[in-house]
Design a protein around this motif. Structure first.
Motif, PDB file in Angstrom:
ATOM      1  N   GLY A   1     -13.845 -23.436   7.974  1.00 40.29           N
ATOM      2  CA  GLY A   1     -12.326 -23.324   7.746  1.00 40.29           C
ATOM      3  C   GLY A   1     -12.216 -23.799   6.308  1.00 40.29           C
ATOM      4  O   GLY A   1     -11.231 -23.351   5.744  1.00 40.29           O
ATOM      5  N   HIS A   2     -13.275 -24.738   5.889  1.00 44.43           N
ATOM      6  CA  HIS A   2     -13.151 -25.452   4.644  1.00 44.43           C
ATOM      7  C   HIS A   2     -13.325 -24.054   3.555  1.00 44.43           C
ATOM      8  O   HIS A   2     -12.627 -23.866   2.778  1.00 44.43           O
ATOM      9  CB  HIS A   2     -14.085 -26.451   4.445  1.00 44.43           C
ATOM     10  CG  HIS A   2     -14.136 -26.945   3.047  1.00 44.43           C
ATOM     11  ND1 HIS A   2     -13.871 -28.185   2.543  1.00 44.43           N
ATOM     12  CD2 HIS A   2     -14.932 -26.276   1.673  1.00 44.43           C
ATOM     13  CE1 HIS A   2     -14.049 -28.327   1.350  1.00 44.43           C
ATOM     14  NE2 HIS A   2     -14.645 -27.138   1.115  1.00 44.43           N
TER      15      HIS A   2
ATOM     16  N   GLU B   1      -7.674 -33.164 -11.726  1.00 44.49           N
ATOM     17  CA  GLU B   1      -6.719 -33.432 -10.763  1.00 44.49           C
ATOM     18  C   GLU B   1      -6.600 -32.126  -9.496  1.00 44.49           C
ATOM     19  O   GLU B   1      -6.539 -32.258  -8.321  1.00 44.49           O
ATOM     20  CB  GLU B   1      -5.355 -34.155 -11.139  1.00 44.49           C
ATOM     21  CG  GLU B   1      -5.705 -35.582 -11.509  1.00 44.49           C
ATOM     22  CD  GLU B   1      -4.422 -36.422 -11.649  1.00 44.49           C
ATOM     23  OE1 GLU B   1      -3.237 -35.972 -11.061  1.00 44.49           O
ATOM     24  OE2 GLU B   1      -4.420 -37.405 -12.551  1.00 44.49           O
ATOM     25  N   SER B   2      -6.258 -31.092 -10.448  1.00 42.48           N
ATOM     26  CA  SER B   2      -6.014 -29.841  -9.967  1.00 42.48           C
ATOM     27  C   SER B   2      -7.229 -29.489  -8.881  1.00 42.48           C
ATOM     28  O   SER B   2      -7.194 -28.839  -7.919  1.00 42.48           O
ATOM     29  CB  SER B   2      -5.800 -28.676 -10.846  1.00 42.48           C
ATOM     30  OG  SER B   2      -6.923 -28.399 -11.824  1.00 42.48           O
ATOM     31  N   GLY B   3      -8.297 -29.585  -9.696  1.00 43.91           N
ATOM     32  CA  GLY B   3      -9.680 -29.611  -8.918  1.00 43.91           C
ATOM     33  C   GLY B   3      -9.909 -30.323  -7.594  1.00 43.91           C
ATOM     34  O   GLY B   3     -10.311 -29.711  -6.406  1.00 43.91           O
TER      35      GLY B   3
ATOM     36  N   ALA C   1      -9.350 -30.681  -1.511  1.00 38.95           N
ATOM     37  CA  ALA C   1      -8.603 -31.213  -0.518  1.00 38.95           C
ATOM     38  C   ALA C   1      -7.778 -30.434   0.209  1.00 38.95           C
ATOM     39  O   ALA C   1      -7.792 -30.509   1.308  1.00 38.95           O
ATOM     40  CB  ALA C   1      -7.432 -32.395  -1.007  1.00 38.95           C
ATOM     41  N   THR C   2      -7.409 -29.173  -0.246  1.00 35.73           N
ATOM     42  CA  THR C   2      -6.751 -28.342   0.399  1.00 35.73           C
ATOM     43  C   THR C   2      -7.737 -27.738   1.638  1.00 35.73           C
ATOM     44  O   THR C   2      -7.307 -27.347   2.633  1.00 35.73           O
ATOM     45  CB  THR C   2      -6.157 -27.103  -0.588  1.00 35.73           C
ATOM     46  OG1 THR C   2      -5.192 -27.535  -1.283  1.00 35.73           O
ATOM     47  CG2 THR C   2      -5.566 -25.822   0.368  1.00 35.73           C
TER      48      THR C   2
ATOM     49  N   ALA D   1      -5.705 -36.698  -1.919  1.00 36.30           N
ATOM     50  CA  ALA D   1      -4.836 -35.667  -1.094  1.00 36.30           C
ATOM     51  C   ALA D   1      -5.215 -35.872   0.415  1.00 36.30           C
ATOM     52  O   ALA D   1      -4.467 -35.646   1.228  1.00 36.30           O
ATOM     53  CB  ALA D   1      -5.035 -34.388  -1.814  1.00 36.30           C
ATOM     54  N   ASN D   2      -6.475 -36.119   0.498  1.00 34.77           N
ATOM     55  CA  ASN D   2      -7.029 -36.072   2.062  1.00 34.77           C
ATOM     56  C   ASN D   2      -6.259 -37.386   2.668  1.00 34.77           C
ATOM     57  O   ASN D   2      -5.763 -37.456   3.584  1.00 34.77           O
ATOM     58  CB  ASN D   2      -8.462 -36.344   1.984  1.00 34.77           C
ATOM     59  CG  ASN D   2      -9.121 -35.006   1.857  1.00 34.77           C
ATOM     60  OD1 ASN D   2      -8.590 -34.174   2.136  1.00 34.77           O
ATOM     61  ND2 ASN D   2     -10.598 -34.935   1.922  1.00 34.77           N
TER      62      ASN D   2
END
Length: 525
Positions: free
Chosen positions: A338-339, A357-359, A364-365, A433-434
Motif C-alpha cells: 500500500g505504501h 518538508e514536502s518530501g 507520510a502520505t 505527518a504520521n
C-alpha cells in the motif's frame, strides 16, 4: 495559500471553470474495522465524488481547450501556458483543476497550481506552488548544457531562474536504483535543487495467510494478471535489476506455499497487496486506479540479491520488491504494498517534491495510506495497526520500521515540527505527518487498538480526541488530491487539511476542530 484576484479575472476564471463538467456518482463510503472507525454521517457530509475514467478523459480534454482562457483569467503573462494534469468534480459539485505551467515553451518546475470552482460557478480560489511572477530575463543560457540536460524554468524557491535539469542514473547505497534530478542555474552553474525520483519505502502468502487472487487463464495454465483491476500484472525479475522479468505463471492456479523459499510466495503477497490497495482506493475514496484512469500499475518481485527495500518508480509506473537480507524475506507485506502504490498516487496528484518538508509529506502520505490499506484488508494473519513494516522484520529484531503514535521510537523520526525538520531524511521528517494522522484518527494518550498498545503524546500536553480512521483518511486524500501542490510544506498541509475538512464536514464541524487540535499537537500552528 489562496492569492486574491481582481474581480474581472475572478469572474473570467469562473466562466472558464464552469464549462468543465465531470459526471459524479454519489457513493456511500464503507467503514473499515476495529477501534477508531467511523461511518459516513447520515447527512452525507463525508460522501466523496466518483469520477470514472471516461468522465475524467472528457473533462481533461475540455479543460485543456479552455486552458488559454484560464491563463488569462489568472493574470498569467503572455508567454505562460497551462497544461492540465487533472480535473476532479467532488460530491459537492466543486471542480478542482490541476495545472502544470510553461514559460516560452519551457517547463516551469514548481509552477503548478490548482483552481477551485463551486457548483454555482463562483471561484473558490487558487492554490499555487509559488506566488512568484514567472519571468526570466532571457531564455538563452549563458552556459552550455550537457547533452542529457533539458532547459527549464526553476520556480521552486520563489525566484524564477533559467535552469538546466539533468537526470543522473545510478545505484543508491542500499542497492536501490537512483534517478537523481539535479537543477542548475543556466547563468551561473550554481546547483539550485535536487531530488530523487525513485521513492522507497523501506494464494498462500508469506504475510497474509491464504488469500484469494484474481488471475487469468492462459494457453498453458494461469498467469498473475488481474483482469478485475485494470490488468495489474506481477513479474519475477529473477534477481535481475532491469526490465520487467517474466510474468508469473502456474499450471493449476494454486500459488506459493507461504514460505520465503518458494519463488511464487513473494508474487502472491505483491499481487494480493496490489489488489487490496486498488480496492481500498476504489471503495473508500472513489478513485479508479492510482492515476484515476482505470489503468493498473504492475509489480516486480525478486529484485537483486540481498536487497532490503522496496520502491516505486513513476517512469515505469511500477512497484518493485527485494527479497531481504536472506533472500527469503521479501518486503511484500500489505502495508508495504500500500505504501509503494501510494507513491504513485502522490505523483498523480500533488506530486510532492521528494525533498525537504514536502518530501516528508510525500513519505507520510504513503505510510498513512499503507496503514489504511492494512486496516481495510481486515486480514486476521496481518491485522491492521499503526506500525509500519512490522511483518518484514527489516531491523532483524522484530521491531517495526516506523511508529505512527510516537515516531521517535524508531530512533530518528520527528514527533513534532520544528524549523529543522525539513533538513531530515524524508523518511524521518515524515514523522510529523504520521503523528498528526494518528492523533486525528485515534487521539492522544494510552490505549490498546487491535491488541497493540499505543501511547501518543502531544507537543503542548493537550488532549486530542480522534475522529476515526475513515474520516481521517478521507480528509488527507481530499487535501492531497485537490489542495496540495508540489511545494506544500507542513504549514501548507495544515491549510490543505483544514480546507478538506471544511468541504467534507462543514465549517462548524467537530472534524475541522479535530484537524486543528491534531496539528497543534505536533506543533504545526
Amino acid at each position: 495559500m489562496t492569492p486574491h484576484m481582481n474581480t474581472r479575472r475572478a469572474a473570467a476564471l469562473t466562466a472558464v471553470a464552469a464549462m468543465v463538467v465531470v459526471g459524479v456518482q454519489t457513493g456511500t463510503a464503507t467503514a473499515g474495522t476495529g477501534t477508531g472507525d467511523s461511518t459516513a454521517s447520515s447527512s452525507g457530509a463525508t460522501t466523496l465524488g466518483v469520477n470514472t475514467a471516461t468522465q475524467r478523459t472528457t473533462a481533461l480534454r475540455t479543460a485543456q481547450s479552455d486552458a488559454p482562457a484560464a491563463a488569462e483569467a489568472l493574470g498569467l503573462g503572455s508567454q505562460e501556458k497551462l497544461i492540465v494534469r487533472d480535473v476532479i468534480k467532488d460530491a459537492h459539485g466543486t471542480v478542482h483543476t490541476r495545472y502544470e505551467r510553461t514559460y516560452a515553451g519551457l517547463p516551469v518546475l514548481g509552477g503548478d497550481l490548482v483552481t477551485h470552482t463551486a457548483a454555482d460557478g463562483k471561484s473558490k480560489g487558487v492554490d499555487k506552488a509559488t506566488d512568484a511572477r514567472i519571468s526570466v530575463p532571457s531564455t538563452q543560457p549563458k552556459l552550455k548544457a550537457a547533452a542529457s540536460a533539458r532547459k527549464v524554468v526553476w520556480a521552486g524557491d520563489g525566484k524564477p531562474a533559467l535552469a538546466f535539469e539533468t537526470v543522473r542514473e545510478g545505484v543508491q547505497k542500499d542497492g536501490t536504483p537512483s534517478r537523481l534530478h539535479i537543477i542548475t542555474d543556466a547563468t551561473t552553474g550554481k546547483k539550485l535543487h535536487s531530488f530523487e525520483a525513485i521513492e522507497t519505502g523501506t494464494g498462500n502468502s508469506q504475510y497474509s495467510g491464504q488469500v484469494t487472487l484474481s488471475t487469468t487463464k492462459g494457453g498453458s495454465g494461469f498467469e498473475l494478471t488481474d483482469g478485475d483491476r485494470g490488468g495489474h500484472k506481477t513479474y519475477d525479475l529473477g534477481q535481475g535489476q532491469t526490465g520487467t522479468g517474466d510474468l508469473v505463471t502456474d499450471a493449476d492456479d494454486t500459488w506459493g506455499d507461504g514460505t520465503g523459499g518458494d519463488r511464487q510466495t513473494a508474487a502472491v503477497d505483491a499481487h494480493y497487496g496490489a489488489a487490496t490497495t486498488w480496492d481500498f482506493y476504489k471503495n473508500e475514496l472513489g478513485r479508479d486506479g492510482i492515476a484515476g484512469n482505470g489503468k493498473a500499475a504492475y509489480s516486480r518481485v525478486h529484485f537483486g540479491t540481498g536487497y532490503v527495500n522496496a520502491f516505486w518508480d513513476d517512469s515505469c509506473f511500477c512497484m518493485t520488491y527485494g527479497d531481504g537480507a536472506d533472500d527469503k524475506s521479501a518486503l511484500t507485506a500489505i502495508d508495504v504494498a500500500g505504501h509503494e502504490m501510494s507513491h504513485g498516487l502522490t505523483a498523480a496528484t500533488a506530486n510532492l517534491d521528494y525533498s525537504g518538508e514536502s518530501g516528508g509529506l510525500n513519505e507520510a502520505t504513503s505510510d498513512i495510506f499503507g496503514t489504511s490499506v492494512e486496516f481495510f484488508a481486515d486480514n486476521t494473519t496481518d491485522p491492521g495497526d499503526y506500525l509500519i513494516g512490522e511483518k518484514i522484520d527489516i531491523n532483524g529484531d522484530g521491531t517495526p520500521l516506523r511508529y505512527m503514535d510516537k515516531p521517535s521510537k524508531d530512533g530518528g523520526s520527528a514527533d513534532y515540527w520544528d524549523a529543522g525538520v525539513g533538513d531530515l531524511d524524508v523518511h524521518y521528517s515524515s514523522g510529523v505527518a504520521n503523528h498528526f494522522f494518528y492523533l486525528l484518527a485515534e487521539g492522544s494518550g494510552a490505549k490498546t487498538i487491535g491488541g497493540v498498545d499505543y501511547d501518543s503524546p502531544t507537543s503542548d500536553g493537550s488532549t486530542v480526541t480522534g475522529i476515526g480512521r475513515q474520516k481521517a483518511y478521507q480528509i488527507w486524500y481530499k487535501a492531497l488530491s485537490v489542495y496540495m501542490t508540489s511545494s506544500t510544506d507542513y504549514a501548507g498541509a495544515r491549510d490543505a487539511t483544514e480546507k478538506a475538512a471544511t468541504d467534507l464536514f462543514g465549517a462548524d464541524s467537530a472534524e475541522l476542530a479535530a484537524v486543528g487540535a491534531a496539528w497543534n499537537g505536533v506543533n504545526v500552528k
